[in-house]
Scaffold this active site. Structure first.
Site, mmCIF file in Angstrom:
data_model
loop_
_atom_site.group_PDB
_atom_site.id
_atom_site.type_symbol
_atom_site.label_atom_id
_atom_site.label_comp_id
_atom_site.label_asym_id
_atom_site.label_seq_id
_atom_site.Cartn_x
_atom_site.Cartn_y
_atom_site.Cartn_z
ATOM 1 C CE LYS A 22 -2.210 1.769 3.838
ATOM 2 N NZ LYS A 22 -1.581 3.222 4.052
ATOM 3 C CG ASN A 23 2.431 2.682 3.372
ATOM 4 O OD1 ASN A 23 1.378 2.876 3.306
ATOM 5 N ND2 ASN A 23 2.996 2.507 4.684
ATOM 6 N NE ARG A 92 -1.066 12.156 7.478
ATOM 7 C CZ ARG A 92 -0.604 13.376 7.603
ATOM 8 N NH1 ARG A 92 -1.401 14.276 8.083
ATOM 9 N NH2 ARG A 92 0.822 13.676 7.172
ATOM 10 C CB CYS A 116 -5.608 10.404 11.088
ATOM 11 S SG CYS A 116 -3.923 9.585 11.597
ATOM 12 N NE ARG A 121 -0.011 10.145 10.016
ATOM 13 C CZ ARG A 121 -0.287 9.041 9.244
ATOM 14 N NH1 ARG A 121 -1.312 8.186 9.554
ATOM 15 N NH2 ARG A 121 0.522 8.328 8.621
ATOM 16 N N PRO A 122 1.346 16.438 11.400
ATOM 17 C CG PRO A 122 3.145 17.404 12.444
ATOM 18 C CD PRO A 122 1.908 16.229 12.593
ATOM 19 C CB ILE A 123 1.545 18.478 5.868
ATOM 20 C CG1 ILE A 123 0.584 19.633 5.902
ATOM 21 C CG2 ILE A 123 0.844 16.934 5.904
ATOM 22 C CD1 ILE A 123 -0.157 19.890 4.826
ATOM 23 C CG ASP A 124 6.109 20.669 10.193
ATOM 24 O OD1 ASP A 124 5.479 19.327 10.395
ATOM 25 O OD2 ASP A 124 7.013 20.742 11.027
ATOM 26 C CG LEU A 125 9.020 17.998 8.611
ATOM 27 C CD1 LEU A 125 9.296 16.706 8.779
ATOM 28 C CD2 LEU A 125 10.143 19.115 8.959
ATOM 29 C CG ASP A 305 2.685 1.535 9.528
ATOM 30 O OD1 ASP A 305 2.365 2.197 10.259
ATOM 31 O OD2 ASP A 305 2.905 1.672 8.193
ATOM 32 N NE ARG A 397 -7.053 4.027 5.339
ATOM 33 C CZ ARG A 397 -6.074 4.304 6.216
ATOM 34 N NH1 ARG A 397 -6.258 4.229 7.250
ATOM 35 N NH2 ARG A 397 -4.832 4.578 5.744
HETATM 36 C C1 UD1 Z 1 4.265 6.739 6.460
HETATM 37 C C2 UD1 Z 1 3.343 5.778 6.206
HETATM 38 C C3 UD1 Z 1 2.658 5.095 7.469
HETATM 39 C C4 UD1 Z 1 3.742 5.171 8.584
HETATM 40 C C5 UD1 Z 1 4.544 6.132 8.768
HETATM 41 C C6 UD1 Z 1 5.816 6.024 9.635
HETATM 42 C C7 UD1 Z 1 2.593 5.927 3.966
HETATM 43 C C8 UD1 Z 1 1.240 6.285 3.106
HETATM 44 N N1 UD1 Z 1 2.020 5.949 5.304
HETATM 45 O O1 UD1 Z 1 3.555 7.959 6.823
HETATM 46 O O2 UD1 Z 1 1.852 3.936 7.132
HETATM 47 O O3 UD1 Z 1 2.972 4.630 9.864
HETATM 48 O O4 UD1 Z 1 5.079 6.632 7.439
HETATM 49 O O5 UD1 Z 1 6.455 4.985 9.449
HETATM 50 O O6 UD1 Z 1 3.694 5.760 3.444
HETATM 51 N N2 UD1 Z 1 5.993 14.667 10.775
HETATM 52 C C9 UD1 Z 1 6.043 16.238 11.213
HETATM 53 N N3 UD1 Z 1 5.940 16.989 10.114
HETATM 54 C C10 UD1 Z 1 5.702 16.224 8.747
HETATM 55 C C11 UD1 Z 1 5.483 15.129 8.455
HETATM 56 C C12 UD1 Z 1 5.799 14.119 9.568
HETATM 57 O O7 UD1 Z 1 6.232 16.411 12.497
HETATM 58 O O8 UD1 Z 1 5.666 17.348 7.872
HETATM 59 C C13 UD1 Z 1 6.155 13.609 12.131
HETATM 60 C C14 UD1 Z 1 4.878 12.767 12.130
HETATM 61 O O9 UD1 Z 1 3.980 13.687 12.877
HETATM 62 C C15 UD1 Z 1 5.469 11.406 12.757
HETATM 63 C C16 UD1 Z 1 6.708 11.229 12.018
HETATM 64 O O10 UD1 Z 1 7.073 12.609 11.498
HETATM 65 O O11 UD1 Z 1 5.621 11.726 14.002
HETATM 66 C C17 UD1 Z 1 6.842 10.367 10.849
HETATM 67 O O12 UD1 Z 1 5.764 10.571 9.891
HETATM 68 P P1 UD1 Z 1 5.981 10.241 8.275
HETATM 69 O O13 UD1 Z 1 7.096 9.545 8.180
HETATM 70 O O14 UD1 Z 1 5.801 11.574 7.667
HETATM 71 O O15 UD1 Z 1 4.643 9.483 8.094
HETATM 72 P P2 UD1 Z 1 3.785 9.406 6.806
HETATM 73 O O16 UD1 Z 1 4.436 9.574 5.690
HETATM 74 O O17 UD1 Z 1 2.636 10.095 7.257
#
Ligand code: UD1
Length: 418
Positions: A22-23, A92, A116, A121-125, A305, A397
């Site tokens: 999936k990922n 998401r 969620c 789950r921020p997207i700042d990065l 996961d 999902r």
């Molecule tokens: C992906 C996987 C998810 C898995 C996760 C961690 C997909 C579709 N999903 O999710 O199944 O559980 O990796 O292995 O591939 N963070 C920030 N700012 C950001 C982005 C992330 O602070 O802009 C933090 C998140 O809150 C979290 C950590 O970074 O604590 C890791 O998140 P991230 O690696 O981004 O996970 P996803 O890509 O959402």
């Protein structure tokens, strides 16, 4: 309402192949936008999240269709750069479309993906990386409007190795002029799969799998034919199921190197694991032993996961297991449901302590999230009586056919639509 019902106490045995990841497939489907041509994605799992991604692609103007297990995407007809709120909310990871749409269209509008079930789950990065490549991003009223007539390659430093931010940065960098270097990139196998897909389309991306990824932007990419890697979390789920219930199973067409921390943990618990390049065999004779410490961390560490399903495997182990969840704030919601089956789990903040109990009893339980739902199935296969798992839309999902796969391994399990 749909339920998954299972009668616990059967050993699992036999061999099955594991679905595509999936990922991997979600960012790859977003990446099809970059070429304006036809891509064939092999071993595409039929999942709710894939259906949602297909809806988004169609909304953007793509033609998308199945040919057996292959999903084909024709992105030559893309005519839109907005994803409506109701589609964004369904999944998401739709945020991954941002980099892809920007690359293709030079502008994008999406709504902000909220928190969620795993916590915020921020997207700042993601946004910082896109801004550094030259995108202007306005955040108003829950919407993100992005403009980037011309993106330019840059040195990007991620403050933590976010999977989604790394993927968004790669996709945007493919459409930027010049070279982008992503430092502290996530190293997950799914990122390497995305790189392989992009390179098959003619993109210039290398370094995925390490912490430094280089992308040279290219104006024109072409269609391609790509097979998605096997889903390492689905593999971890079925191994956990056999570990907990007892049995002798073989998973085929997998890369055991992708989930070696999971097999190492199950081996520590007393399972016998034998791997070759494309398969893994697990033999488990109860009782398992508790595992002193499992800490989730970015790849190549123990995957967050797989935390819930491995926890479920250890519920009847002898001794105590300690889990430390370092990736997400709210990832022990399955614990309360597992306790209804007699499990002794004490979560506190990021730590959960599991004391093995001699037996689990069947109960009516509800999935709280995707992997938490799978953990209830892993526990139900060990419980005395018939366990009923509700809210299975979470499980759908990410698992294309959990009932069929476990049935083929000898479980007494079925789905019921009430
Ligand atoms: C992906 C996987 C998810 C898995 C996760 C961690 C997909 C579709 N999903 O999710 O199944 O559980 O990796 O292995 O591939 N963070 C920030 N700012 C950001 C982005 C992330 O602070 O802009 C933090 C998140 O809150 C979290 C950590 O970074 O604590 C890791 O998140 P991230 O690696 O981004 O996970 P996803 O890509 O959402």
């Amino acid at each position: 309402m749909s339920l998954i019902l299972m009668e616990g106490g059967r050993r699992l045995s036999g061999a099955i192949t594991v679905q595509g990841a999936k990922n991997s497939v979600l960012p790859i489907l977003a990446a099809t936008l970059l070429c304006g041509d036809i891509c064939r994605i092999r071993r595409c799992p039929r999942l709710q999240d894939v259906e949602t991604t297909m809806e988004i692609l169609r909304h953007l103007g793509c033609r998308v269709w199945w040919e057996s297990e292959d999903l084909l995407v024709d992105s030559s007809t893309v005519c839109c750069w907005e994803i409506p709120d109701q589609l964004m909310r369904k999944m998401r990871s739709s945020v991954i479309f941002l980099g892809a749409i920007l690359s293709r269209c030079g502008q994008a509008k999406i709504s902000y993906p909220g928190g969620c079930e795993l916590g915020p789950r921020p997207i700042d990065l993601h946004l910082a990386a896109l801004r550094q490549l030259g995108a202007q991003i306005e955040e108003t009223g829950g919407s993100l409007c992005c403009y980037a007539e011309q993106m330019n390659g840059s040195e990007l430093m991620l403050s933590l190795p976010s999977v989604g931010a790394t993927e968004n940065a790669i996709l945007a960098a493919c459409g930027a002029a010049g070279t982008t270097t992503i430092h502290n990139a996530a190293r997950e196998p799914e990122i390497r799969d995305l790189q392989n897909f992009l390179c098959a389309m003619g993109a210039d991306v290398h370094g995925a799998g390490s912490s430094t990824i280089h992308v040279v932007g290219k104006k024109r990419l072409h269609g391609c034919d790509h097979q998605v890697i096997a889903d390492r979390i689905v593999a971890a789920t079925y191994l956990s199921a056999a570990a907990g219930a007892g049995g002798d199973i073989c998973l085929q067409e997998v890369d055991p190197g992708h989930f070696s921390t999971v097999t190492a943990a199950l081996a520590q618990a007393g399972c016998r694991i034998t791997c070759d390049e494309t398969s893994v065999r697990l033999q488990s004779d109860r009782p398992l032993r508790g595992i002193s410490l499992i800490r989730t961390s970015p790849y190549p560490g123990f995957p967050t996961d797989a935390q819930a399903v491995v926890m479920a495997a250890l519920l009847r182990s002898q001794g105590t297991s300690v889990f430390v969840e370092n990736m997400f704030e709210n990832r022990y919601r399955h614990a309360a449901e597992l306790r209804r089956m007699g499990a002794d789990i004490r979560p506190e903040g990021r730590v959960a302590v599991v004391c093995g109990v001699p037996r689990l009893q069947a109960a009516r339980v509800d999935s709280t999230d995707l992997r938490g739902g799978a953990a209830l199935v892993v526990a139900g296969l060990q419980a005395e009586g018939i366990t009923e798992v509700g809210e299975i839309h979470h499980i759908q999902r990410g698992y294309a056919d959990i009932v069929g796969d476990l049935s083929r391994l000898g479980a007494v399990i079925r789905r019921e639509n009430t």
